[in-house]
Design a protein around this motif. Structure first.
Motif, PDB file in Angstrom:
ATOM      1  N   ARG A  61       0.827  -1.207   0.000  1.00 17.32           N
ATOM      2  CA  ARG A  61       0.000   0.000   0.000  1.00 17.32           C
ATOM      3  C   ARG A  61       0.861   1.256   0.000  1.00 17.32           C
ATOM      4  O   ARG A  61       1.910   1.325   0.634  1.00 17.32           O
ATOM      5  N   ASP A  62       0.404   2.272  -0.718  1.00 14.70           N
ATOM      6  CA  ASP A  62       1.200   3.483  -0.885  1.00 14.70           C
ATOM      7  C   ASP A  62       1.294   4.313   0.389  1.00 14.70           C
ATOM      8  O   ASP A  62       2.191   5.144   0.517  1.00 14.70           O
ATOM      9  N   TYR A  63       0.393   4.094   1.354  1.00 15.24           N
ATOM     10  CA  TYR A  63       0.414   4.958   2.538  1.00 15.24           C
ATOM     11  C   TYR A  63       1.573   4.651   3.492  1.00 15.24           C
ATOM     12  O   TYR A  63       1.777   5.359   4.475  1.00 15.24           O
ATOM     13  N   TYR A  64       2.356   3.597   3.228  1.00 16.07           N
ATOM     14  CA  TYR A  64       3.543   3.334   4.051  1.00 16.07           C
ATOM     15  C   TYR A  64       4.696   4.262   3.697  1.00 16.07           C
ATOM     16  O   TYR A  64       5.738   4.248   4.374  1.00 16.07           O
ATOM     17  N   PHE A  65       4.540   5.060   2.679  1.00 13.17           N
ATOM     18  CA  PHE A  65       5.595   5.948   2.212  1.00 13.17           C
ATOM     19  C   PHE A  65       5.130   7.399   2.352  1.00 13.17           C
ATOM     20  O   PHE A  65       3.939   7.677   2.311  1.00 13.17           O
ATOM     21  N   PRO A  66       6.061   8.358   2.519  1.00 11.88           N
ATOM     22  CA  PRO A  66       7.515   8.202   2.432  1.00 11.88           C
ATOM     23  C   PRO A  66       8.148   7.766   3.750  1.00 11.88           C
ATOM     24  O   PRO A  66       7.573   7.953   4.827  1.00 11.88           O
ATOM     25  N   PHE A  67       9.326   7.203   3.650  1.00 12.71           N
ATOM     26  CA  PHE A  67      10.155   6.910   4.811  1.00 12.71           C
ATOM     27  C   PHE A  67      10.963   8.156   5.151  1.00 12.71           C
ATOM     28  O   PHE A  67      11.642   8.718   4.297  1.00 12.71           O
ATOM     29  N   ARG A  68      10.865   8.591   6.432  1.00 12.82           N
ATOM     30  CA  ARG A  68      11.588   9.778   6.869  1.00 12.82           C
ATOM     31  C   ARG A  68      12.346   9.512   8.169  1.00 12.82           C
ATOM     32  O   ARG A  68      12.422  10.367   9.050  1.00 12.82           O
ATOM     33  N   ASN A  69      12.867   8.306   8.270  1.00 13.84           N
ATOM     34  CA  ASN A  69      13.691   7.918   9.417  1.00 13.84           C
ATOM     35  C   ASN A  69      12.925   8.018  10.731  1.00 13.84           C
ATOM     36  O   ASN A  69      13.479   8.365  11.772  1.00 13.84           O
ATOM     37  N   GLN A  70      11.636   7.691  10.680  1.00 14.25           N
ATOM     38  CA  GLN A  70      10.831   7.723  11.882  1.00 14.25           C
ATOM     39  C   GLN A  70      11.264   6.620  12.850  1.00 14.25           C
ATOM     40  O   GLN A  70      11.642   5.528  12.447  1.00 14.25           O
ATOM     41  N   ASP A  71      11.194   6.915  14.141  1.00 15.86           N
ATOM     42  CA  ASP A  71      11.486   5.893  15.141  1.00 15.86           C
ATOM     43  C   ASP A  71      10.476   4.758  15.027  1.00 15.86           C
ATOM     44  O   ASP A  71       9.284   4.992  14.827  1.00 15.86           O
ATOM     45  N   ASN A  72      10.969   3.532  15.160  1.00 14.53           N
ATOM     46  CA  ASN A  72      10.132   2.321  15.131  1.00 14.53           C
ATOM     47  C   ASN A  72       9.563   2.000  13.749  1.00 14.53           C
ATOM     48  O   ASN A  72       8.747   1.090  13.622  1.00 14.53           O
ATOM     49  N   TYR A  73       9.971   2.735  12.737  1.00 14.66           N
ATOM     50  CA  TYR A  73       9.461   2.458  11.391  1.00 14.66           C
ATOM     51  C   TYR A  73       9.958   1.107  10.911  1.00 14.66           C
ATOM     52  O   TYR A  73      11.146   0.775  11.025  1.00 14.66           O
ATOM     53  N   LYS A  74       9.058   0.302  10.356  1.00 13.13           N
ATOM     54  CA  LYS A  74       9.397  -0.989   9.778  1.00 13.13           C
ATOM     55  C   LYS A  74       8.958  -1.005   8.313  1.00 13.13           C
ATOM     56  O   LYS A  74       7.830  -0.666   7.999  1.00 13.13           O
ATOM     57  N   SER A  75       9.870  -1.430   7.448  1.00 14.15           N
ATOM     58  CA  SER A  75       9.571  -1.441   6.017  1.00 14.15           C
ATOM     59  C   SER A  75       8.474  -2.448   5.704  1.00 14.15           C
ATOM     60  O   SER A  75       8.527  -3.591   6.174  1.00 14.15           O
ATOM     61  N   PRO A  76       7.482  -2.069   4.911  1.00 17.18           N
ATOM     62  CA  PRO A  76       6.438  -3.016   4.502  1.00 17.18           C
ATOM     63  C   PRO A  76       7.008  -4.045   3.533  1.00 17.18           C
ATOM     64  O   PRO A  76       8.013  -3.796   2.863  1.00 17.18           O
ATOM     65  N   PHE A  77       6.356  -5.190   3.451  1.00 20.76           N
ATOM     66  CA  PHE A  77       6.825  -6.231   2.541  1.00 20.76           C
ATOM     67  C   PHE A  77       5.661  -7.130   2.148  1.00 20.76           C
ATOM     68  O   PHE A  77       4.557  -7.026   2.696  1.00 20.76           O
ATOM     69  N   VAL A  78       5.900  -8.004   1.192  1.00 24.93           N
ATOM     70  CA  VAL A  78       4.940  -9.045   0.836  1.00 24.93           C
ATOM     71  C   VAL A  78       5.678 -10.380   0.827  1.00 24.93           C
ATOM     72  O   VAL A  78       6.901 -10.437   0.620  1.00 24.93           O
ATOM     73  N   PHE A  79       4.941 -11.438   1.072  1.00 24.43           N
ATOM     74  CA  PHE A  79       5.463 -12.787   0.930  1.00 24.43           C
ATOM     75  C   PHE A  79       5.012 -13.348  -0.406  1.00 24.43           C
ATOM     76  O   PHE A  79       3.821 -13.319  -0.736  1.00 24.43           O
ATOM     77  N   ALA A  80       5.961 -13.845  -1.174  1.00 21.84           N
ATOM     78  CA  ALA A  80       5.649 -14.584  -2.399  1.00 21.84           C
ATOM     79  C   ALA A  80       5.809 -16.068  -2.090  1.00 21.84           C
ATOM     80  O   ALA A  80       6.911 -16.509  -1.740  1.00 21.84           O
ATOM     81  N   GLN A  81       4.731 -16.823  -2.191  1.00 23.08           N
ATOM     82  CA  GLN A  81       4.801 -18.258  -1.929  1.00 23.08           C
ATOM     83  C   GLN A  81       4.732 -19.034  -3.236  1.00 23.08           C
ATOM     84  O   GLN A  81       3.792 -18.880  -4.016  1.00 23.08           O
ATOM     85  N   PHE A  82       5.721 -19.860  -3.454  1.00 21.06           N
ATOM     86  CA  PHE A  82       5.781 -20.704  -4.640  1.00 21.06           C
ATOM     87  C   PHE A  82       5.080 -22.016  -4.299  1.00 21.06           C
ATOM     88  O   PHE A  82       5.646 -22.880  -3.615  1.00 21.06           O
ATOM     89  N   THR A  83       3.846 -22.152  -4.770  1.00 17.36           N
ATOM     90  CA  THR A  83       2.975 -23.226  -4.282  1.00 17.36           C
ATOM     91  C   THR A  83       3.208 -24.578  -4.940  1.00 17.36           C
ATOM     92  O   THR A  83       2.878 -25.610  -4.354  1.00 17.36           O
ATOM     93  N   ASN A  84       3.788 -24.600  -6.142  1.00 13.47           N
ATOM     94  CA  ASN A  84       4.017 -25.893  -6.805  1.00 13.47           C
ATOM     95  C   ASN A  84       5.191 -25.812  -7.778  1.00 13.47           C
ATOM     96  O   ASN A  84       5.049 -26.087  -8.977  1.00 13.47           O
TER      97      ASN A  84
END
Length: 316
Positions: free
Chosen positions: A257-280
């Motif tokens: 989601r775009d609302y996780y940006f911008p990063f401005r060195n905020q305390d406790n900030y954690k970068s968003p991510f997604v998991f890609a699962q290779f199912t077969n």
């Protein structure tokens, strides 16, 4: 024979006497070839020299520190060496002895072969679980942007790992025990960078790449409105890899989601991510995988690691 021995003994006595005289000469009152006055002048010179040297570096450090902000870099975005095009990173990372490798290799149902990959993902996600959601004092305040909006400079959107589902979790060994590995994909941080997202209603726009359109179609929900994403796609790098990589699912969604940006060195900030699962994925061979991030201001250059990331999967 005796004369030769006497000469040698005499020579040794002279050498001993010469060295002893060098250490302390009682006639000239010299120690190591210098008088007390000479040693005193040398001592005073080096004291003054090192005081001046220390003062010079202290002044230079003070000037240097006066030009630095602890919270933000002096040069940002296009003016900086990092630039405006973010790269992608992935987890799990290889062991230290194979730090340059990009191969994720393991054997299904053999815990020893995938224990490192699971532990690395567990360590990384635990940092999110243990982060402070409330903030205190002057620290930045994470908020749930699904229900609230940012209203102050010291606020940022909290990335909740509990919404990732049950497939890509440490309780499920991140899918490695079943041969369905999860790989974490995230954007590298660039201070003050904001994504220029695609309109999610353009999922049928033929001018856009097919993989992007598929990701947009998977996230578009008319009932929830036009949510804005940095879309994440993964596929085999070559035709043979595309045949063997199999279906890929994304958690919590195929985008950030775009609302996780911008990063401005905020305390406790954690970068968003997604998991890609290779199912077969196919077993018994090496599959080259390329993942990309999609936004209007993200360019792709695999060699320069811009906007994309490459790794290999090998499941035995």
């Amino acid at each position: 024979m005796n004369d030769t021995k006497e000469k040698i003994d005499s020579k040794q006595d002279e050498m001993k006497g010469g060295f002893a005289t060098f250490i302390w000469n009682p006639w000239k009152k010299e120690f190591c070839g210098r008088t007390a006055s000479s040693w005193g002048k040398i001592f005073v010179f080096y004291v003054i020299f090192y005081i001046c040297l220390a003062a010079f570096w202290a002044i230079m450090l003070l000037i240097f520190r006066s030009t630095i902000d602890d919270k933000q870099p002096k040069w940002k975005l296009a003016d900086s060496r990092i630039g405006t095009n973010p790269g992608l990173g992935y987890r799990p990372r290889p062991p230290r002895e194979r730090l340059e490798s990009t191969l994720i290799r393991f054997r299904r149902n053999n815990q020893k072969t995938f224990q490192h990959w699971v532990q690395d993902l567990t360590t990384f996600t635990n940092e999110y679980s243990n982060s402070n959601k409330t903030g205190s004092g002057g620290a930045a305040h994470p908020i749930d942007c699904e229900t609230s909006q940012i209203s102050a400079d010291n606020q940022f959107c909290f990335f909740d790992v509990r919404k990732l589902g049950s497939e890509c979790t440490k309780e499920n060994s991140f899918g490695y025990a079943e041969g369905k590995p999860c790989v974490l994909i995230k954007l590298n941080r660039i201070f003050d960078w904001k994504p220029q997202t695609y309109d999610p209603t353009d999922y049928d726009n033929p001018s856009l790449p097919q993989e992007l359109r598929t990701a947009m179609r998977n996230t578009y929900d008319q009932s929830k409105g036009a949510r804005r994403y940095i879309y994440i796609t993964c596929q085999g790098q070559n035709p043979i890899d595309k045949e063997n990589v199999g279906p890929i699912k994304f958690y919590p969604e195929p985008g950030i989601r775009d609302y996780y940006f911008p990063f401005r060195n905020q305390d406790n900030y954690k970068s968003p991510f997604v998991f890609a699962q290779f199912t077969n994925p196919s077993h018994g061979l090496v599959i080259n995988v390329e993942c990309k991030a999609w936004a209007k201001n993200i360019k792709h250059n695999l060699l320069e690691r811009e906007g994309s990331v490459h790794f290999e999967l090998s499941i035995e």
